[in-house]
Design an enzyme around this catalytic site. Structure first.
Site, mmCIF file in Angstrom:
data_model
loop_
_atom_site.group_PDB
_atom_site.id
_atom_site.type_symbol
_atom_site.label_atom_id
_atom_site.label_comp_id
_atom_site.label_asym_id
_atom_site.label_seq_id
_atom_site.Cartn_x
_atom_site.Cartn_y
_atom_site.Cartn_z
ATOM 1 C CG ASP A 121 8.936 1.873 1.363
ATOM 2 O OD1 ASP A 121 9.456 2.986 1.254
ATOM 3 O OD2 ASP A 121 7.901 1.661 2.021
ATOM 4 C CG ASP A 186 10.712 9.282 2.667
ATOM 5 O OD1 ASP A 186 10.243 10.423 2.545
ATOM 6 O OD2 ASP A 186 10.778 8.701 3.762
#
Length: 402
Positions: A121, A186
């Site tokens: 991330d 994502d």
């Protein structure tokens, strides 16, 4: 097709009317409870949130079941970059130095995470914070942080698979899924930082990894109707697809709403940097799936999963709507069709009393009614800092779109 000045003014005027709160249904338009324009409202609300954040020296993430502030984890938290990113957008719109100083203060809390290689991330965390900071200030130290984060992210790229690994599978709930090399939709949101790093440094390794990842995802993540799987697991030694599943959606073959938004946003970004028509085509295909989906309520705010079993009583996901509308505004500038009606519908809904919190309430988050992960029983029907971030990004883009 660009949004015209006339339409922009008309939409902003429509958003400013004061009306009583009306709960949205498939046939009832939503209305606003305040004469403040969205950015004015956001500034007032986030001024109050900033006071709390500075007292705690913590990053707001959401609220808990008792309505108390839930801060981002002091270890690595994938949402930690969104709050300083929102502060950067407030600085961009107001030119008030207090927002710049606050953004720098809160992003410094996690600067050492630029060295973390166990997490995918890093694009979320650093592009939204330090990336916006560099864009607005050209602070060379911010660029160095971005480069460091990009290099850490590239350690997760497997050329055999052609993708960046999303989750490690040696512990936690991920270890129970029999995955070897899981890649989630994502992960498309990491690519903007990689593309930008090639622009900033001239080193093509970042861009090449981003393009390879985008192509692998394009090949394996999408169904014939242009919805996407959440998780595709690969054999890291051969690159073969092992399974296609979900982690946060209703079912393996369902369309998790935020996942569709991530894909739309990611391929729009890919087109921005490469001008490769296949990315524009894919972005439009995803946009058309979202915009034309017959099960979405008339206000444009999707259920948390397009195929959830409890529709029409399923929770809505405002975060998915905010990401979607931000991406649609950019895509509208590239596409051979207009997404303006969908943009105006979603923005009008987000501005309404149903989805925008009254100033002083909601622990001073801007938006209400988002969903983190229903399968994990986490953050259901609450505000989320990334919903606020993409909403502020959308409002900022809307101002510039004519």
């Amino acid at each position: 097709m660009k949004i015209t000045k006339v339409v922009l003014i008309t939409a902003l005027c429509a958003l400013s009317y004061a009306c009583k709160e009306t709960k949205p249904t498939k046939s009832t338009p939503v209305k606003t409870d305040t004469a403040l324009l969205p950015l004015e409202h956001a500034v007032k609300q986030m001024e109050l949130q900033l006071v709390e954040a500075e007292k705690a020296n913590r990053i707001p993430r959401t609220i808990d079941e008792q309505g108390n502030m839930h801060w981002a984890k002091e270890g690595f938290d994938w949402t930690e970059g969104f709050y300083p990113g929102s502060l950067w957008y407030l600085y961009e719109n107001t030119k008030d130095e207090k927002w710049r100083l606050a953004a720098e203060k809160f992003q410094a809390l996690f600067e050492d995470h630029k060295n973390y290689t166990r997490y995918h991330d890093l694009g979320f965390v650093f592009n939204c914070s330090y990336g916006n900071g560099y864009r607005l200030t050209k602070n060379e130290r911010f660029k160095e942080v971005l480069i460091n984060a990009g290099d850490s992210l590239l350690t997760r790229f497997n050329p055999k698979v052609g993708s960046i690994k999303s989750w490690d599978v040696d512990k936690g709930w991920q270890s129970q899924r029999n995955w070897m090399f899981p890649v989630i939709i994502d992960n498309m949101m990491n690519l903007e930082m990689l593309f930008e790093l090639t622009e900033l440094t001239g080193d093509k390794k970042y861009r090449e990894a981003a393009i390879t990842h985008a192509n692998t995802t394009l090949k394996n993540h999408f169904r014939p109707d242009n919805s996407s799987y959440h998780v595709v697991d690969y054999d890291p030694n051969t690159g073969e697809v092992r399974s296609k599943q979900t982690a946060q959606g209703f079912a393996d073959d369902s369309a998790w709403a935020r996942g569709q938004a991530w894909g739309l946003y990611g391929y729009t970004v890919c087109y921005r940097y490469t001008k490769d028509e296949k990315y524009l085509e894919q972005a439009q295909k995803i946009a058309d799936f979202i915009v034309n989906y017959k099960g979405t309520p008339a206000d444009g705010i999707p259920y948390w999963d397009y195929n959830a079993d409890s529709i029409p009583n399923a929770p809505r996901d405002v975060s998915a709507a905010a990401i979607t509308v931000s991406a649609l505004i950019e895509l509208n500038g590239y596409a051979n069709k207009s997404y303006q009606p969908a943009i105006d519908t979603i923005l009008a809904s987000l501005k309404s009393a149903e989805y925008t919190a009254t100033i002083g309430e909601n622990k001073h988050f801007i938006l209400k009614h988002s969903v983190g992960s229903i399968p994990h029983g986490a953050e259901i029907d609450v505000p989320l800092n990334y919903a606020d971030y993409y909403y502020l990004e959308a409002l900022t883009r809307y101002k510039k779109a004519f």
